[in-house]
Motif scaffolding. Sequence first.
Motif, short mmCIF file in Angstrom:
data_model
loop_
_atom_site.label_atom_id
_atom_site.label_comp_id
_atom_site.label_asym_id
_atom_site.label_seq_id
_atom_site.Cartn_x
_atom_site.Cartn_y
_atom_site.Cartn_z
N ALA A 153 13.83 -33.87 -9.16
CA ALA A 153 14.57 -34.56 -10.22
C ALA A 153 14.68 -36.03 -9.86
O ALA A 153 14.61 -36.41 -8.69
CB ALA A 153 15.95 -33.94 -10.38
N SER A 154 14.86 -36.84 -10.87
CA SER A 154 14.95 -38.28 -10.65
C SER A 154 16.10 -38.61 -9.69
O SER A 154 17.23 -38.16 -9.90
CB SER A 154 15.18 -38.98 -11.99
N GLY A 155 15.79 -39.34 -8.65
CA GLY A 155 16.80 -39.76 -7.69
C GLY A 155 17.19 -38.71 -6.68
O GLY A 155 18.12 -38.92 -5.89
N LYS A 156 16.51 -37.57 -6.72
CA LYS A 156 16.86 -36.48 -5.79
C LYS A 156 15.66 -36.12 -4.94
O LYS A 156 14.52 -36.46 -5.23
CB LYS A 156 17.35 -35.26 -6.57
N GLU A 157 15.92 -35.37 -3.89
CA GLU A 157 14.86 -34.91 -3.01
C GLU A 157 14.09 -33.75 -3.66
O GLU A 157 14.61 -33.04 -4.52
CB GLU A 157 15.45 -34.46 -1.67
N ARG A 158 12.89 -33.58 -3.20
CA ARG A 158 12.08 -32.47 -3.66
C ARG A 158 12.76 -31.14 -3.31
O ARG A 158 13.33 -30.99 -2.23
CB ARG A 158 10.71 -32.52 -3.01
N GLU A 159 12.67 -30.20 -4.22
CA GLU A 159 13.32 -28.91 -4.04
C GLU A 159 12.32 -27.78 -4.23
O GLU A 159 11.53 -27.78 -5.17
CB GLU A 159 14.45 -28.76 -5.08
N PHE A 160 12.38 -26.82 -3.33
CA PHE A 160 11.56 -25.62 -3.46
C PHE A 160 12.05 -24.78 -4.63
O PHE A 160 13.26 -24.64 -4.84
CB PHE A 160 11.64 -24.82 -2.16
N VAL A 161 11.11 -24.17 -5.36
CA VAL A 161 11.47 -23.31 -6.48
C VAL A 161 11.03 -21.87 -6.22
O VAL A 161 11.84 -20.94 -6.31
CB VAL A 161 10.86 -23.81 -7.79
N LEU A 201 0.80 -19.81 -2.66
CA LEU A 201 1.04 -20.82 -3.70
C LEU A 201 2.53 -20.97 -3.93
O LEU A 201 3.30 -20.01 -3.76
CB LEU A 201 0.36 -20.42 -4.99
N GLY A 202 2.91 -22.15 -4.33
CA GLY A 202 4.33 -22.39 -4.57
C GLY A 202 4.56 -23.42 -5.65
O GLY A 202 3.65 -24.15 -6.05
N TRP A 203 5.79 -23.43 -6.13
CA TRP A 203 6.24 -24.43 -7.08
C TRP A 203 7.44 -25.16 -6.47
O TRP A 203 8.34 -24.53 -5.90
CB TRP A 203 6.66 -23.80 -8.40
N PHE A 204 7.42 -26.45 -6.62
CA PHE A 204 8.51 -27.31 -6.19
C PHE A 204 8.88 -28.20 -7.35
O PHE A 204 8.11 -28.34 -8.31
CB PHE A 204 8.08 -28.17 -5.00
N ARG A 205 10.03 -28.82 -7.27
CA ARG A 205 10.43 -29.76 -8.32
C ARG A 205 11.20 -30.91 -7.70
O ARG A 205 11.80 -30.79 -6.64
CB ARG A 205 11.27 -29.06 -9.39
N LEU A 238 16.43 -21.98 -19.65
CA LEU A 238 16.40 -23.28 -18.99
C LEU A 238 17.72 -24.03 -19.17
O LEU A 238 18.38 -23.91 -20.21
CB LEU A 238 15.23 -24.11 -19.51
N LYS A 239 18.06 -24.77 -18.15
CA LYS A 239 19.30 -25.54 -18.13
C LYS A 239 18.97 -27.02 -17.93
O LYS A 239 17.92 -27.35 -17.38
CB LYS A 239 20.18 -25.06 -16.98
N PRO A 240 19.86 -27.89 -18.35
CA PRO A 240 19.61 -29.33 -18.13
C PRO A 240 19.33 -29.66 -16.66
O PRO A 240 18.53 -30.56 -16.36
CB PRO A 240 20.90 -29.98 -18.63
N GLU A 241 19.95 -28.93 -15.76
CA GLU A 241 19.74 -29.19 -14.33
C GLU A 241 18.36 -28.76 -13.85
O GLU A 241 17.99 -29.03 -12.70
CB GLU A 241 20.83 -28.53 -13.48
N VAL A 278 14.93 -30.73 -20.01
CA VAL A 278 15.75 -29.78 -20.75
C VAL A 278 16.96 -30.52 -21.31
O VAL A 278 17.79 -31.04 -20.55
CB VAL A 278 16.21 -28.62 -19.84
N SER A 279 17.05 -30.56 -22.61
CA SER A 279 18.17 -31.25 -23.25
C SER A 279 19.31 -30.28 -23.51
O SER A 279 19.09 -29.08 -23.74
CB SER A 279 17.72 -31.87 -24.56
N SER A 280 20.51 -30.79 -23.47
CA SER A 280 21.69 -29.93 -23.66
C SER A 280 22.05 -29.81 -25.12
O SER A 280 21.55 -30.51 -25.97
CB SER A 280 22.87 -30.52 -22.88
#
Length: 123
Positions: free
Chosen positions: A38-46, A32-36, A84-87, A121-123
């Motif tokens: 972000a808007s306008g970006k490629e999918r990223e492995f977590v 099992l895995g988690w990916f994410r 958590l960070k805004p990024e 995540v808001s800053s």
Amino acid sequence: QLQASGGGLVQAGDSLKLSCTASGRNFGTHVLGWFRQASGKEREFVAAISWGGGQTYYVDSAKGRFTISRDNAKRMAYLQMHSLKPEDTAVYYCAADRGGAALSSYSSGMEYWGKGTQVTVSS
């Protein structure tokens, strides 16, 4: 079939726990895995976790802050996120694979995907 949940709007520094509900008889034998994404970006492995839960693998940005876990009896997977960070803002997806390779190899993708959950995540 996979379904992620638990997302929401939090402030920087907060914690959030995502859940992934899975159906199917072979859940306990799948990686099992988690990916994410972000808007306008490629999918990223977590993160990824072995079928028995004994091995885990994280992207560098998640190490020390995120923890992946699973409960095969409940057919659930989790991603506990701290500091958590805004990024970290993205749609988070859980995924599964029949396995057989090193966990690091799944950073490029998995066989089965579920619907995502938004984390903001808001800053």
